[in-house]
Design a protein around this motif. Sequence first.
Motif, PDB file in Angstrom:
ATOM      1  N   ASN A 206      -1.268   9.655   2.239  1.00  0.00           N
ATOM      2  CA  ASN A 206      -0.864   8.071   2.353  1.00  0.00           C
ATOM      3  C   ASN A 206       0.000   7.398   3.172  1.00  0.00           C
ATOM      4  OD1 ASN A 206      -2.694   7.522  -0.033  1.00  0.00           O
ATOM      5  ND2 ASN A 206      -1.413   7.896  -1.418  1.00  0.00           N
ATOM      6  N   ILE A 207       1.233   8.369   3.441  1.00  0.00           N
ATOM      7  CA  ILE A 207       1.949   7.907   4.443  1.00  0.00           C
ATOM      8  C   ILE A 207       1.438   6.881   6.180  1.00  0.00           C
ATOM      9  CG2 ILE A 207       4.157   7.884   5.933  1.00  0.00           C
ATOM     10  CD1 ILE A 207       5.334   9.514   2.869  1.00  0.00           C
ATOM     11  N   LYS A 208       0.669   8.241   6.300  1.00  0.00           N
ATOM     12  CA  LYS A 208      -0.130   8.178   6.940  1.00  0.00           C
ATOM     13  C   LYS A 208      -0.794   6.691   7.479  1.00  0.00           C
ATOM     14  CE  LYS A 208      -0.885  13.090   9.148  1.00  0.00           C
ATOM     15  NZ  LYS A 208      -1.856  14.156   8.358  1.00  0.00           N
ATOM     16  N   LEU A 209      -1.636   5.981   6.209  1.00  0.00           N
ATOM     17  CA  LEU A 209      -2.624   4.795   6.046  1.00  0.00           C
ATOM     18  C   LEU A 209      -1.033   3.957   5.772  1.00  0.00           C
ATOM     19  CD1 LEU A 209      -4.798   6.388   2.928  1.00  0.00           C
ATOM     20  CD2 LEU A 209      -5.713   5.319   5.449  1.00  0.00           C
ATOM     21  N   LEU A 210       0.016   3.929   5.153  1.00  0.00           N
ATOM     22  CA  LEU A 210       0.418   2.651   5.112  1.00  0.00           C
ATOM     23  C   LEU A 210       1.253   2.601   7.218  1.00  0.00           C
ATOM     24  CD1 LEU A 210       3.474   3.319   1.976  1.00  0.00           C
ATOM     25  CD2 LEU A 210       1.353   2.069   2.489  1.00  0.00           C
ATOM     26  N   LEU A 211       1.340   3.695   7.702  1.00  0.00           N
ATOM     27  CA  LEU A 211       1.424   3.437   9.487  1.00  0.00           C
ATOM     28  C   LEU A 211       1.049   3.058   9.935  1.00  0.00           C
ATOM     29  CD1 LEU A 211       3.894   7.093   9.829  1.00  0.00           C
ATOM     30  CD2 LEU A 211       4.659   4.499   9.831  1.00  0.00           C
TER      31      LEU A 211
END
Length: 264
Positions: A206-211
């Motif tokens: 999810n952090i990758k998606l946010l970035l």
Amino acid sequence: MTYLQALILAIIEGLTEFLPVSSTGHMVIASSIMGIGDDEFVKLFEVAIQLGAILAVVALYWKKFINFSKWQFYVKLLIAVIPALFFGFILNDFIDNTLGNPIFIAVVLLVGGVILLFIDRFFKNPTIHDEQDMSNMTAFKIGCFQVLAVVFPGLSRSAATIIGGMQQKLSRNAAAEFSFFLAVPTMCAATGYKLLKGHELLNAENIKLLLFGNVVGFIVAIIAIRSFIGYLSKHGFRIFGWYRIAVGIIILTLYFANVPLVVA
């Protein structure tokens, strides 16, 4: 959420956040059509990718934001953001209820669209053409207009603050630019609160998606801001009024066609 869905939402955020058309209304349509509107991470994503849009404003107007000798600029932003933070906190439950009501959002879009059709006629002969010529009281009054967008989802933060600026005798361009400036502390507060509240959703993927979403939103927002200022100086707000009316009608059509509409 897939990367394609993240890309679509990030493009929508970047395009609509600083235009007077309501990013909320667009998120209603997009997330509902993709069938992901009720996912908790999607709700977090739609708010958190505002960080990319915030950085776009800072990048385009870096001379304003990184000029500590003109401290009055920061004072005006602080004064202007206080009303939205105050009422956003005390009216949190009311806002959550209206935020989940697509009929309410559609009606606000329609009413706001009608106002934009005539706003250039309402506020003629501006006397303030630059933020430096604004008083602290003018900044506070514009901040009070921003409260309307907090209380009435679908109004559009940009629309509320631009209308507020023009009501305070700012030119179209000056009102739009101060709306961009005011977005930075306002959206930082909203994004920080949302991330803090939903931190348990932040796993590695999810952090990758946010970035990813923030990078896309940053690029698109830069294009949107530059294009908006150029268009606004020549043509005014009328086209945005018609556009809002069209989006409001689309939301009402989807609702009465029993398409489930879920707002973040």
